[in-house]
Design an enzyme around this catalytic site. Structure first.
Site, mmCIF file in Angstrom:
data_model
loop_
_atom_site.group_PDB
_atom_site.id
_atom_site.type_symbol
_atom_site.label_atom_id
_atom_site.label_comp_id
_atom_site.label_asym_id
_atom_site.label_seq_id
_atom_site.Cartn_x
_atom_site.Cartn_y
_atom_site.Cartn_z
ATOM 1 N N ARG A 51 9.264 -52.722 -69.416
ATOM 2 C CA ARG A 51 8.278 -52.065 -68.542
ATOM 3 C C ARG A 51 7.164 -53.042 -68.180
ATOM 4 N NH1 ARG A 51 4.784 -49.355 -71.015
ATOM 5 N NH2 ARG A 51 6.211 -48.203 -72.357
ATOM 6 N N TYR B 2 2.178 -41.130 -43.316
ATOM 7 C CA TYR B 2 3.529 -40.763 -43.757
ATOM 8 C C TYR B 2 3.440 -39.449 -44.562
ATOM 9 C CZ TYR B 2 7.700 -40.847 -46.644
ATOM 10 O OH TYR B 2 8.846 -40.502 -47.295
ATOM 11 N N ASP C 23 -0.758 -49.276 -45.834
ATOM 12 C CA ASP C 23 0.694 -49.075 -45.892
ATOM 13 C C ASP C 23 1.309 -49.918 -44.773
ATOM 14 O OD1 ASP C 23 3.305 -48.171 -45.608
ATOM 15 O OD2 ASP C 23 2.812 -46.142 -46.268
ATOM 16 N N LYS D 212 12.731 -49.263 -47.032
ATOM 17 C CA LYS D 212 12.941 -49.350 -45.586
ATOM 18 C C LYS D 212 13.389 -50.769 -45.209
ATOM 19 C CE LYS D 212 11.461 -45.182 -46.063
ATOM 20 N NZ LYS D 212 10.084 -44.767 -45.873
HETATM 21 C C1 LIG Z 1 9.215 -44.006 -46.687
HETATM 22 C C2 LIG Z 1 7.778 -44.319 -46.602
HETATM 23 C C3 LIG Z 1 6.940 -44.194 -47.726
HETATM 24 C C4 LIG Z 1 7.443 -43.690 -49.060
HETATM 25 O O1 LIG Z 1 8.370 -44.539 -49.627
HETATM 26 P P1 LIG Z 1 9.543 -44.050 -50.626
HETATM 27 O O2 LIG Z 1 10.228 -45.312 -50.945
HETATM 28 O O3 LIG Z 1 10.355 -43.057 -49.871
HETATM 29 O O4 LIG Z 1 8.869 -43.428 -51.790
HETATM 30 C C5 LIG Z 1 5.606 -44.535 -47.583
HETATM 31 N N1 LIG Z 1 5.114 -44.956 -46.396
HETATM 32 C C6 LIG Z 1 5.890 -45.059 -45.301
HETATM 33 C C7 LIG Z 1 5.282 -45.532 -44.024
HETATM 34 C C8 LIG Z 1 7.229 -44.754 -45.360
HETATM 35 O O5 LIG Z 1 7.993 -44.856 -44.257
#
Ligand SMILES: *Cc1c(COP(=O)(O)O)cnc(C)c1O
Length: 381
Positions: A50, A102, A174, A199
């Protein structure tokens, strides 16, 4: 190699540790171990997984290098990354966040933080004055997303950094949609850049992962503490897959972006389409600001159909895209934001944000543009 100023394409492939120090193997192995031998009772470089694992550290070094930071962290999902980074806030603090977030971030910020005694104001961060007005003596951080999802509202990152520095706030962005290849927030003065690596960075729709980078050593220490304390770390196997995905990010993203540009232009002139949102379109409202802080339009676009009924017809007719709430994969992904990516957001908030039932988002993949267009056109006619 971490000390040499290599360019992004090189960093993507080599990632700071491109071979296994123990054997010279061409890839860092999947160190599938939970703990490490303490020879003679003393802890060496690694202690417990961890707290540290070589497979995970490879992607952590990669994101730090790619973002121009000093520390990187890998988590079990984008939301785990966001939740862990927001652990920097404590009871009594106030957070100002973009209203256009998001859906999962919206859920965490409005549903979880208030339970921890953290108050939240969601504001239109494209309006610099509105952000200034929302700041109180308790405000400790600004949480931003630009371009926003799914309507590509552009927040002026330099203006946000100026406000935050004046008020002594931590800035978090983000950066999922742009990736460090197209937007480097730490260079603009943002403190913490966050990715859903599920993504584009992972890129193959086969893992959940989150990454965080910072250029601030003090914040890096605190993030490390919370990562270990919270424990939502990325597994060795998923770290391996993420590292593998990152190696091809540049060729994937550039190819998908070129196709997205053409699809956006074709959709914009199709009679069944009311409107298209894509920063690469010449008449896109936030275009100049976006390109003052990012080097590309990305590979995601949104469009609104003329009539509600066309949505079901399109979703039934198309064959190539996976119809799902995600983006950034090698395959094209078509999302009905209302019922998928933004399902967690109440109807009134969706409507206020301009997300209608007629809105669709396409994350463009690596298929042939003509096959994609023929498929979409069939669904639109
Ligand atoms: C998908 C997404 C998240 C969350 O990510 P996960 O891997 O699904 O937990 C956060 N911000 C944006 C812009 C996203 O597209």
């Amino acid at each position: 190699m971490a000390d040499k100023p290599y360019r992004p394409a090189t960093l993507l492939v080599h990632q700071g540790r491109d071979r296994d120090p123990a054997t010279g193997a061409s890839t860092v192995p999947i160190y599938q171990a939970s703990t490490y031998h303490h020879a003679g009772g003393a802890s060496a470089q690694y202690d417990y997984a961890r707290s540290g694992n070589p497979s995970r550290e490879q992607v952590e070094e990669a994101i730090a290098l790619l973002e121009g930071g000093v520390r990187g962290f890998a988590y079990a999902s984008g939301m785990a990354a966001i939740g862990s980074a927001l652990s920097l806030l404590k009871s009594g603090d106030h957070l100002v966040a973009s209203a256009a977030l998001y859906g999962g971030s919206w859920r965490f910020i409005t549903g979880v933080l208030p339970q921890q005694g953290i108050t939240v104001s969601l504001v239109d961060t494209t309006d610099t004055r509105a952000v200034e007005t929302a700041i109180t003596p308790q405000t400790r951080a600004l949480f931003l997303e630009t371009p926003s999802n799914p309507l590509f509202q552009v927040t002026d990152l330099r203006a946000m950094v100026a406000i935050a520095r004046q008020k002594n706030l931590i800035t978090l962005l983000d950066n999922t949609f742009m990736t460090p290849l197209m937007q480097r927030p730490l260079d603009l003065g943002i403190d913490i850049s966050i990715h859903s690596a599920t993504k584009f960075l992972g890129g193959h729709s086969d893992i959940l992962a989150g990454l965080v980078a910072t250029a601030d050593t003090g914040l890096g220490k605190r993030l490390k503490y919370f990562q270990n304390a919270f424990g939502a770390v990325l597994s060795p196997f998923d770290s391996f897959l993420l590292s593998r995905g990152i190696k091809t990010l540049k060729v994937r993203l550039e190819a998908a972006q070129a196709t997205a540009q053409q699809l956006a232009e074709r959709l914009a002139s199709h009679p069944a389409v009311a409107r298209v949102w894509f920063p690469g379109l010449a008449d896109f409202p936030g275009r100049a600001l976006h390109f003052s802080q990012a080097s590309g339009a990305g590979a995601v676009l949104s469009f609104e159909l003329q009539e509600d009924a066309q949505v079901a017809r399109l979703l039934n007719a198309v064959e190539l895209p996976i119809i799902a709430p995600s983006l950034g994969g090698v395959e094209t992904i078509l999302t009905h934001c209302w019922s998928m990516s933004h399902a967690a957001i109440p109807i009134e908030d969706k409507l206020r944000q301009g997300i209608s039932k007629k809105l669709l988002r396409i994350s463009v993949g690596l298929e042939d543009i003509e096959d994609l267009w023929e498929d979409l056109e069939r669904g639109l006619s």
